[in-house]
Design a protein around this motif. Structure first.
Motif, PDB file in Angstrom:
ATOM      1  N   ASP A 322       1.000  -1.141   0.022  1.00 44.33           N
ATOM      2  CA  ASP A 322       0.011  -0.019  -0.055  1.00 44.33           C
ATOM      3  C   ASP A 322       0.702   1.148  -0.137  1.00 44.33           C
ATOM      4  O   ASP A 322       1.654   1.370   0.948  1.00 44.33           O
ATOM      5  CB  ASP A 322      -0.948   0.083   1.135  1.00 44.33           C
ATOM      6  N   VAL A 323       0.948   1.945  -1.197  1.00 45.09           N
ATOM      7  CA  VAL A 323       1.564   3.097  -1.123  1.00 45.09           C
ATOM      8  C   VAL A 323       0.853   4.436  -1.183  1.00 45.09           C
ATOM      9  O   VAL A 323       1.515   5.624  -1.450  1.00 45.09           O
ATOM     10  CB  VAL A 323       2.545   3.199  -2.498  1.00 45.09           C
ATOM     11  N   THR A 324      -0.471   4.385  -0.556  1.00 39.30           N
ATOM     12  CA  THR A 324      -1.115   5.527  -0.530  1.00 39.30           C
ATOM     13  C   THR A 324      -0.562   6.513   0.384  1.00 39.30           C
ATOM     14  O   THR A 324       0.059   6.482   1.412  1.00 39.30           O
ATOM     15  CB  THR A 324      -2.654   5.107   0.165  1.00 39.30           C
ATOM     16  N   ASP A 325      -0.520   7.826  -0.080  1.00 38.68           N
ATOM     17  CA  ASP A 325      -0.157   8.999   0.752  1.00 38.68           C
ATOM     18  C   ASP A 325       1.431   8.987   0.784  1.00 38.68           C
ATOM     19  O   ASP A 325       1.891  10.062   1.392  1.00 38.68           O
ATOM     20  CB  ASP A 325      -0.720   9.163   2.173  1.00 38.68           C
ATOM     21  N   LEU A 326       2.163   8.056   0.044  1.00 39.87           N
ATOM     22  CA  LEU A 326       3.507   8.428  -0.001  1.00 39.87           C
ATOM     23  C   LEU A 326       4.047   9.550  -0.758  1.00 39.87           C
ATOM     24  O   LEU A 326       3.277   9.908  -1.735  1.00 39.87           O
ATOM     25  CB  LEU A 326       4.262   7.206  -0.484  1.00 39.87           C
ATOM     26  N   THR A 327       5.120  10.100  -0.307  1.00 34.57           N
ATOM     27  CA  THR A 327       5.566  11.584  -1.056  1.00 34.57           C
ATOM     28  C   THR A 327       6.171  11.122  -2.359  1.00 34.57           C
ATOM     29  O   THR A 327       7.056  10.153  -2.528  1.00 34.57           O
ATOM     30  CB  THR A 327       6.664  12.002  -0.366  1.00 34.57           C
ATOM     31  N   PRO A 328       5.757  11.784  -3.525  1.00 37.03           N
ATOM     32  CA  PRO A 328       6.152  11.332  -4.859  1.00 37.03           C
ATOM     33  C   PRO A 328       7.598  11.618  -4.910  1.00 37.03           C
ATOM     34  O   PRO A 328       8.097  12.414  -3.944  1.00 37.03           O
ATOM     35  CB  PRO A 328       5.721  12.455  -5.625  1.00 37.03           C
ATOM     36  N   ALA A 329       8.520  10.969  -5.516  1.00 33.97           N
ATOM     37  CA  ALA A 329      10.058  10.989  -5.813  1.00 33.97           C
ATOM     38  C   ALA A 329      10.463  12.444  -6.243  1.00 33.97           C
ATOM     39  O   ALA A 329       9.550  13.044  -7.087  1.00 33.97           O
ATOM     40  CB  ALA A 329      10.468   9.937  -6.714  1.00 33.97           C
ATOM     41  N   VAL A 330      11.611  12.983  -5.683  1.00 39.30           N
ATOM     42  CA  VAL A 330      12.160  14.264  -6.111  1.00 39.30           C
ATOM     43  C   VAL A 330      12.972  14.033  -7.328  1.00 39.30           C
ATOM     44  O   VAL A 330      13.692  13.073  -7.367  1.00 39.30           O
ATOM     45  CB  VAL A 330      12.788  14.706  -4.995  1.00 39.30           C
ATOM     46  N   GLY A 331      12.807  14.893  -8.325  1.00 41.25           N
ATOM     47  CA  GLY A 331      13.737  14.892  -9.499  1.00 41.25           C
ATOM     48  C   GLY A 331      13.083  14.001 -10.603  1.00 41.25           C
ATOM     49  O   GLY A 331      11.873  13.373 -10.624  1.00 41.25           O
ATOM     50  N   PRO A 332      13.481  14.192 -12.009  1.00 41.22           N
ATOM     51  CA  PRO A 332      12.839  13.781 -13.128  1.00 41.22           C
ATOM     52  C   PRO A 332      13.072  12.297 -12.956  1.00 41.22           C
ATOM     53  O   PRO A 332      13.856  11.346 -12.856  1.00 41.22           O
ATOM     54  CB  PRO A 332      13.817  14.255 -14.327  1.00 41.22           C
ATOM     55  N   SER A 333      11.638  11.602 -13.489  1.00 41.71           N
ATOM     56  CA  SER A 333      11.501  10.229 -13.673  1.00 41.71           C
ATOM     57  C   SER A 333      12.119   9.848 -15.020  1.00 41.71           C
ATOM     58  O   SER A 333      12.336  10.820 -16.134  1.00 41.71           O
ATOM     59  CB  SER A 333      10.232   9.766 -13.460  1.00 41.71           C
ATOM     60  N   PRO A 334      12.525   8.437 -15.333  1.00 44.02           N
ATOM     61  CA  PRO A 334      12.831   8.066 -16.745  1.00 44.02           C
ATOM     62  C   PRO A 334      11.671   8.408 -17.948  1.00 44.02           C
ATOM     63  O   PRO A 334      11.991   8.165 -19.022  1.00 44.02           O
ATOM     64  CB  PRO A 334      13.242   6.897 -16.658  1.00 44.02           C
ATOM     65  N   ALA A 335      10.537   8.653 -17.358  1.00 47.47           N
ATOM     66  CA  ALA A 335       9.488   8.942 -18.475  1.00 47.47           C
ATOM     67  C   ALA A 335       8.460   9.988 -17.888  1.00 47.47           C
ATOM     68  O   ALA A 335       8.191   9.852 -16.582  1.00 47.47           O
ATOM     69  CB  ALA A 335       9.001   7.889 -19.107  1.00 47.47           C
ATOM     70  N   ASP A 336       7.899  10.784 -18.795  1.00 48.58           N
ATOM     71  CA  ASP A 336       7.192  11.702 -18.201  1.00 48.58           C
ATOM     72  C   ASP A 336       5.692  11.296 -18.288  1.00 48.58           C
ATOM     73  O   ASP A 336       5.150  10.793 -19.330  1.00 48.58           O
ATOM     74  CB  ASP A 336       6.942  13.120 -19.078  1.00 48.58           C
ATOM     75  N   LEU A 337       5.241  10.949 -17.056  1.00 52.72           N
ATOM     76  CA  LEU A 337       3.808  10.404 -16.935  1.00 52.72           C
ATOM     77  C   LEU A 337       2.771  11.162 -16.410  1.00 52.72           C
ATOM     78  O   LEU A 337       1.638  10.830 -16.034  1.00 52.72           O
ATOM     79  CB  LEU A 337       3.936   9.119 -15.881  1.00 52.72           C
ATOM     80  N   SER A 338       3.116  12.426 -16.410  1.00 49.30           N
ATOM     81  CA  SER A 338       2.117  13.491 -15.924  1.00 49.30           C
ATOM     82  C   SER A 338       0.999  13.375 -16.805  1.00 49.30           C
ATOM     83  O   SER A 338       0.994  13.136 -18.129  1.00 49.30           O
ATOM     84  CB  SER A 338       2.549  15.125 -15.808  1.00 49.30           C
ATOM     85  N   ASP A 339      -0.383  13.607 -16.246  1.00 51.11           N
ATOM     86  CA  ASP A 339      -1.752  13.770 -17.099  1.00 51.11           C
ATOM     87  C   ASP A 339      -1.729  12.487 -17.926  1.00 51.11           C
ATOM     88  O   ASP A 339      -2.160  12.311 -18.995  1.00 51.11           O
ATOM     89  CB  ASP A 339      -1.571  14.894 -17.863  1.00 51.11           C
ATOM     90  N   LEU A 340      -1.355  11.204 -17.249  1.00 48.18           N
ATOM     91  CA  LEU A 340      -1.213   9.982 -18.203  1.00 48.18           C
ATOM     92  C   LEU A 340      -2.671   9.490 -18.516  1.00 48.18           C
ATOM     93  O   LEU A 340      -3.814   9.529 -17.379  1.00 48.18           O
ATOM     94  CB  LEU A 340      -0.784   8.781 -17.408  1.00 48.18           C
ATOM     95  N   ARG A 341      -3.102   9.151 -19.676  1.00 48.26           N
ATOM     96  CA  ARG A 341      -4.403   8.758 -20.428  1.00 48.26           C
ATOM     97  C   ARG A 341      -4.445   7.590 -20.635  1.00 48.26           C
ATOM     98  O   ARG A 341      -3.537   7.165 -21.255  1.00 48.26           O
ATOM     99  CB  ARG A 341      -4.978   9.652 -20.991  1.00 48.26           C
ATOM    100  N   LEU A 342      -5.650   7.043 -20.780  1.00 55.63           N
ATOM    101  CA  LEU A 342      -5.787   5.580 -21.347  1.00 55.63           C
ATOM    102  C   LEU A 342      -5.756   5.928 -22.785  1.00 55.63           C
ATOM    103  O   LEU A 342      -6.562   7.054 -23.314  1.00 55.63           O
ATOM    104  CB  LEU A 342      -7.147   4.965 -20.918  1.00 55.63           C
ATOM    105  N   PRO A 343      -5.061   5.150 -23.697  1.00 54.01           N
ATOM    106  CA  PRO A 343      -5.279   5.379 -25.199  1.00 54.01           C
ATOM    107  C   PRO A 343      -6.677   5.410 -25.671  1.00 54.01           C
ATOM    108  O   PRO A 343      -7.541   4.793 -25.160  1.00 54.01           O
ATOM    109  CB  PRO A 343      -4.341   4.115 -25.581  1.00 54.01           C
TER     110      PRO A 343
END
Length: 343
Positions: A322-343
């Motif tokens: 369960d990772v609910t409420d964990l703090t997001p990682a700081v720094g750039p991830s290997p892929a931009d997943l912001s506003d991820l949508r279903l195809p």
């Protein structure tokens, strides 16, 4: 009595005999429409004058239930299934039982189950307890036959396709298909440059994910592992089925070339997708994007957590994190997943 008289009585009996109830039909798309809008609805399944059997969609999209009226001679069903709950209730002075599921992610399957129970009560004339027992027995006999991909895998493929299409938009289809290594049996879903990515998709409000094996959240030598928790919710008419996501991905790959679509088809097949067994559940993202974490900074089990005596002797470890409420990682991830949508 002559033949003519017998025929007349038979005809009269046929006229007096009440019509046989039709098989119960309530399409999942209708139910999902109300769930997606958070609206309540009630469908009477039994005839007027008969003990009440009704299908209930709760408001706010919280779930579904089957209500069955009990007469004095009826006993309430007893559920041997942890995912199915049977409660005795009073409704407008009627003694009823209410069937619900304790697993919100299984609403689609529960819908089929309660319609089968209702059909046995309304159409076949079974008592409620017998109708429930017969349905559970029949379904249990078929447990060895999967209806298709299990829900966890269907949701997982939704998330992986969302990432795949996002990657194709930034690195092209050849690079994206190279990166999607999960269907080939690798421990992680995507191998991106110098890092790996594992994406988990859930339909629950809490970010609870099943981890298969000690290696799924363990880094490969020299390659940091990132973890993305992607939440979806039932989308009603505006949502996407897994078939919709597959078609969108295939169409986009085909626009790149026949070779890309053929390669995608092979990966989809390896991932368990069967076009002859589509599902009709519609989903939409619950958040603006997934929660992205570094695997080393989240709760996990790896081979290093095993005592030395257990190495090589414990296999098939599966657990829920369960990772609910964990703090997001700081720094750039290997892929931009912001506003991820279903195809």
């Amino acid at each position: 009595m002559g033949a003519g008289e017998s025929g007349t009585e038979d005809a009269a009996a046929r006229v007096r005999r009440p019509p046989k109830p039709h098989a119960i039909e309530l399409p999942w798309t209708t139910v999902e429409h109300y769930l997606g809008r958070g609206q309540g609805a009630s469908y009477r399944l039994s005839a007027v004058g008969e003990p009440l059997v009704s299908y209930e969609v709760s408001d706010r999209g919280r779930g579904i239930a089957l209500h069955v009226e009990l007469t004095e001679r009826h006993q309430a069903p007893r559920s041997p299934l942890s995912a199915v709950r049977v409660d005795n209730i009073l409704l407008a002075g009627r003694r009823m039982v209410r069937l619900t599921t304790t697993e919100p992610e299984l609403l689609r399957d529960f819908h089929d189950l309660v319609l089968a129970v209702a059909d046995r009560i309304v159409v076949a004339g079974r008592e409620p307890a017998r109708a429930f027992d017969e349905t559970v027995h029949g379904w249990s006999a078929l447990l060895g036959r999967a209806r298709g991909l299990p829900l966890e895998r269907r949701l997982g493929l939704h998330g992986e396709l969302a990432v795949l299409v996002r990657l194709a938009g930034t690195m092209g289809w050849r690079g994206a298909l190279d990166a999607w290594v999960g269907p080939a049996g690798e421990e992680h879903d995507f191998a991106l440059g110098t890092a790996d990515l594992e994406i988990k998709t859930t339909a629950s409000e809490r970010r609870r994910h099943t981890v298969h094996g000690l290696g799924q959240l363990e880094e490969n030598p020299g390659r940091p592992l990132w973890f993305a928790s992607f939440r979806v919710t039932r989308g009603g008419a505006g949502g996407r089925t897994l078939g919709d996501s597959v078609k969108a991905a295939r169409d986009a790959a085909a626009a790149d070339g026949i070779a890309s679509r053929a390669r995608l088809d092979r990966l989809l097949s390896a991932a368990g997708w069967d076009p002859d067994r589509p599902d009709d559940e519609r989903w939409t993202p619950r958040d603006n994007g997934p929660l992205v974490l570094r695997a080393v900074e989240m709760p996990r089990l790896t081979s290093e957590d095993l005592p030395h005596v257990a190495h090589g002797r414990i296999e098939g470890v599966t657990y829920v994190v369960d990772v609910t409420d964990l703090t997001p990682a700081v720094g750039p991830s290997p892929a931009d997943l912001s506003d991820l949508r279903l195809p």
